[in-house]
Design a protein around this motif. Structure first.
Motif, PDB file in Angstrom:
ATOM      1  N   PHE A 230       0.828  -1.216   0.000  1.00  0.00           N
ATOM      2  CA  PHE A 230       0.000   0.000   0.000  1.00  0.00           C
ATOM      3  C   PHE A 230       0.861   1.265   0.000  1.00  0.00           C
ATOM      4  O   PHE A 230       0.473   2.280  -0.588  1.00  0.00           O
ATOM      5  CB  PHE A 230      -0.950  -0.005   1.191  1.00  0.00           C
ATOM      6  CG  PHE A 230      -2.077  -1.004   1.068  1.00  0.00           C
ATOM      7  CD1 PHE A 230      -2.754  -1.173  -0.124  1.00  0.00           C
ATOM      8  CD2 PHE A 230      -2.453  -1.792   2.155  1.00  0.00           C
ATOM      9  CE1 PHE A 230      -3.793  -2.089  -0.256  1.00  0.00           C
ATOM     10  CE2 PHE A 230      -3.488  -2.705   2.041  1.00  0.00           C
ATOM     11  CZ  PHE A 230      -4.158  -2.862   0.829  1.00  0.00           C
ATOM     12  N   ARG A 234       0.707   4.184  -2.720  1.00  0.00           N
ATOM     13  CA  ARG A 234       0.536   5.581  -2.305  1.00  0.00           C
ATOM     14  C   ARG A 234       1.574   6.478  -2.985  1.00  0.00           C
ATOM     15  O   ARG A 234       1.232   7.532  -3.543  1.00  0.00           O
ATOM     16  CB  ARG A 234       0.671   5.663  -0.783  1.00  0.00           C
ATOM     17  CG  ARG A 234       0.319   7.006  -0.173  1.00  0.00           C
ATOM     18  CD  ARG A 234       0.481   6.974   1.346  1.00  0.00           C
ATOM     19  NE  ARG A 234      -0.163   5.809   1.924  1.00  0.00           N
ATOM     20  CZ  ARG A 234       0.470   4.814   2.558  1.00  0.00           C
ATOM     21  NH1 ARG A 234       1.786   4.867   2.713  1.00  0.00           N
ATOM     22  NH2 ARG A 234      -0.203   3.802   3.046  1.00  0.00           N
ATOM     23  N   ILE A 254      -4.918  -9.060   0.111  1.00  0.00           N
ATOM     24  CA  ILE A 254      -5.456  -7.767  -0.336  1.00  0.00           C
ATOM     25  C   ILE A 254      -5.788  -7.815  -1.840  1.00  0.00           C
ATOM     26  O   ILE A 254      -5.754  -6.793  -2.515  1.00  0.00           O
ATOM     27  CB  ILE A 254      -4.454  -6.631  -0.049  1.00  0.00           C
ATOM     28  CG1 ILE A 254      -3.075  -6.931  -0.661  1.00  0.00           C
ATOM     29  CG2 ILE A 254      -4.329  -6.383   1.443  1.00  0.00           C
ATOM     30  CD1 ILE A 254      -2.096  -5.774  -0.610  1.00  0.00           C
ATOM     31  N   ASP A 256      -8.446  -8.070  -3.511  1.00  0.00           N
ATOM     32  CA  ASP A 256      -9.548  -7.219  -3.972  1.00  0.00           C
ATOM     33  C   ASP A 256      -9.076  -5.787  -4.177  1.00  0.00           C
ATOM     34  O   ASP A 256      -9.449  -5.123  -5.156  1.00  0.00           O
ATOM     35  CB  ASP A 256     -10.711  -7.280  -2.994  1.00  0.00           C
ATOM     36  CG  ASP A 256     -10.324  -6.908  -1.561  1.00  0.00           C
ATOM     37  OD1 ASP A 256      -9.118  -6.998  -1.220  1.00  0.00           O
ATOM     38  OD2 ASP A 256     -11.217  -6.527  -0.776  1.00  0.00           O
ATOM     39  N   GLU A 257      -8.246  -5.293  -3.259  1.00  0.00           N
ATOM     40  CA  GLU A 257      -7.714  -3.932  -3.384  1.00  0.00           C
ATOM     41  C   GLU A 257      -6.789  -3.818  -4.606  1.00  0.00           C
ATOM     42  O   GLU A 257      -6.818  -2.812  -5.325  1.00  0.00           O
ATOM     43  CB  GLU A 257      -6.934  -3.555  -2.121  1.00  0.00           C
ATOM     44  CG  GLU A 257      -7.752  -3.541  -0.849  1.00  0.00           C
ATOM     45  CD  GLU A 257      -8.517  -2.231  -0.677  1.00  0.00           C
ATOM     46  OE1 GLU A 257      -8.333  -1.322  -1.519  1.00  0.00           O
ATOM     47  OE2 GLU A 257      -9.281  -2.126   0.311  1.00  0.00           O
ATOM     48  N   LEU A 258      -5.970  -4.834  -4.826  1.00  0.00           N
ATOM     49  CA  LEU A 258      -5.053  -4.809  -5.964  1.00  0.00           C
ATOM     50  C   LEU A 258      -5.823  -4.827  -7.277  1.00  0.00           C
ATOM     51  O   LEU A 258      -5.493  -4.092  -8.217  1.00  0.00           O
ATOM     52  CB  LEU A 258      -4.097  -6.003  -5.894  1.00  0.00           C
ATOM     53  CG  LEU A 258      -3.187  -6.067  -4.662  1.00  0.00           C
ATOM     54  CD1 LEU A 258      -2.350  -7.335  -4.685  1.00  0.00           C
ATOM     55  CD2 LEU A 258      -2.286  -4.838  -4.591  1.00  0.00           C
ATOM     56  N   GLU A 260      -8.880  -3.793  -7.772  1.00  0.00           N
ATOM     57  CA  GLU A 260      -9.593  -2.520  -7.915  1.00  0.00           C
ATOM     58  C   GLU A 260      -8.689  -1.431  -8.483  1.00  0.00           C
ATOM     59  O   GLU A 260      -9.127  -0.594  -9.267  1.00  0.00           O
ATOM     60  CB  GLU A 260     -10.141  -2.093  -6.549  1.00  0.00           C
ATOM     61  CG  GLU A 260     -10.925  -0.797  -6.560  1.00  0.00           C
ATOM     62  CD  GLU A 260     -11.413  -0.397  -5.182  1.00  0.00           C
ATOM     63  OE1 GLU A 260     -11.652   0.805  -4.961  1.00  0.00           O
ATOM     64  OE2 GLU A 260     -11.543  -1.289  -4.310  1.00  0.00           O
ATOM     65  N   GLU A 261      -7.409  -1.451  -8.095  1.00  0.00           N
ATOM     66  CA  GLU A 261      -6.459  -0.429  -8.543  1.00  0.00           C
ATOM     67  C   GLU A 261      -5.653  -0.865  -9.768  1.00  0.00           C
ATOM     68  O   GLU A 261      -4.732  -0.170 -10.180  1.00  0.00           O
ATOM     69  CB  GLU A 261      -5.503  -0.083  -7.395  1.00  0.00           C
ATOM     70  CG  GLU A 261      -6.170   0.499  -6.171  1.00  0.00           C
ATOM     71  CD  GLU A 261      -6.726   1.887  -6.407  1.00  0.00           C
ATOM     72  OE1 GLU A 261      -6.216   2.590  -7.313  1.00  0.00           O
ATOM     73  OE2 GLU A 261      -7.674   2.289  -5.699  1.00  0.00           O
TER      74      GLU A 261
END
Length: 382
Positions: A230, A234, A254, A256-258, A260-261
């Motif tokens: 993260f 950032r 993570i 799902d976060e990866l 999404e981005e």
């Protein structure tokens, strides 16, 4: 030369159950289904399977030479935590026997470069695995700028009683140098637009980072732990960087976060011990979980952490732990090529691509499999 009667896995479309491959010089001229009338020299492969040459997208091959100690250790310049001006091509020894072991395993292209001792370590290069002179082996150099987060920079400079000794300082050093490079570029542009202004004094570190700020050169962020991933995201957002996560050991936590981005991950090493705290969640199931979540994923050895000849074995291990077999094959062929921006040259068997391919009689992800033939740039090297 024409290769006939083969099962061709182009990795760019459906498998050709009985196809041909034509090469001319260093390039692929044509790929298609049989029958074709040979009017030139040909090789009848008799039903063997043909794949693009395998790609290991994160190694230090030739930088830490096999069987040597300090004499062959050229991967980390531990005298300054910020060194973007360093170039892998000035350290790689093509005579390192591990290049031959890569060829024997069907690995035809590698990315190699500095280790993770420094927050900014220097420039990676994409190389073919056969040759005597690094300049003639280059696919792209530089291909990425290496930056590192997490435990490695902390440990190196803590022992020297020097910054960084925390994750905060590691991130701050990266930001500081990127900002210096940004202001350096602004000063260069002002001088170009106004004859009365002198350009800034040459700064090798800033010059090396200009392609990064212009998104002409990817950043490869070494990051194992989720919070370090993260932090990389950032920093990349703050400076609008084109970036890839290397290792991503906790990536499955993570995913799902990866996804999404739209983060890309070079996953591995998979076949090693949990040698430090940030590897506590290491599992060979990670690349499969990332792929299922829609995260573009390649499998890497991090050679010499895992010897490069075991790249196909790492892919097989990922399949055993749930990764789809075609996804695993893609993770050592077309996926690393796309992720690293060298897919105009390698990664698939298509017209105009480099004639890098491997011929197997067995499933290449089986333990006993060895390539029967290996071609790099149109020449048989095994």
């Amino acid at each position: 030369m024409l290769f006939l009667n083969a099962v061709i896995h182009t990795m760019a479309g459906p498998v050709l159950p009985n196809g041909y491959l034509r090469i001319e010089g260093t390039k692929i001229m044509d790929v298609g289904p049989m029958p074709v009338e040979p009017d030139e020299e040909f090789v009848d492969l008799g039903g063997a399977h043909v794949y693009p040459g395998f790609i290991d997208a994160h190694t230090h091959i030739g930088m830490w030479e096999d069987g040597l100690c300090f004499e062959g250790d050229d991967g980390n310049e531990e005298t300054d935590p910020v060194q973007p001006q360093l170039r892998a091509i000035d350290a790689v020894n093509p005579m390192d026997r591990c290049f031959s072991e890569a060829v024997d395993a069907g690995v035809t292209t590698v990315l190699t470069g500095p280790g993770s001792a420094n927050p900014i370590g220097g420039q990676f290069a994409a190389l073919k695995t056969f040759g005597k002179r690094v300049d003639k082996m280059i696919v792209r150099a530089p291909v990425a700028m290496k930056m590192a987060l997490g435990e490695n920079p902390k440990n190196v400079y803590h022992e020297k009683n020097q910054s960084p000794s925390t994750r905060m300082a590691t991130a701050a050093l990266i930001r500081d140098q990127l900002m210096k490079a940004k202001r350096y570029e602004e000063a260069v542009l002002r001088a170009e637009a106004d004859d009365e202004l002198d350009p800034p004094e040459y700064d090798g570190k800033c010059e090396a980072l200009l392609p990064v700020l212009r998104r002409e050169l990817k950043v490869h962020f070494h990051a194992h732990r989720a919070d370090d991933v993260f932090t990389a995201m950032r920093i990349a957002s703050e400076f609008s960087l084109d970036y890839v996560i290397v290792h991503g050991t906790e990536g499955a936590l993570i995913a799902d976060e990866l996804a999404e981005e739209h983060v890309r991950v070079l996953s591995g090493p998979l076949l090693c011990d949990r040698s430090k705290p940030e590897l506590r969640n290491l599992t060979p199931a990670t690349p499969g979980k990332l792929a299922k979540a829609g995260v573009p994923t390649a499998i890497i050895t991090d050679h010499p952490v895992v010897p490069i000849q075991y790249l196909p074995l790492c892919a097989a291990l990922a399949v055993r732990e749930g990764m789809d077999e075609e996804e695993a094959l893609a993770a050592i062929t077309c996926s690393p090529a796309r992720i690293c921006g060298i897919d105009d040259r390698v990664g698939t068997l298509e017209t105009g691509k480099d004639a890098d391919f491997v011929v197997f009689r067995e499933n290449p992800l089986s333990l006993a499999a060895k390539p029967e033939m290996v071609y790099i740039s149109g020449s048989r090297v095994r």
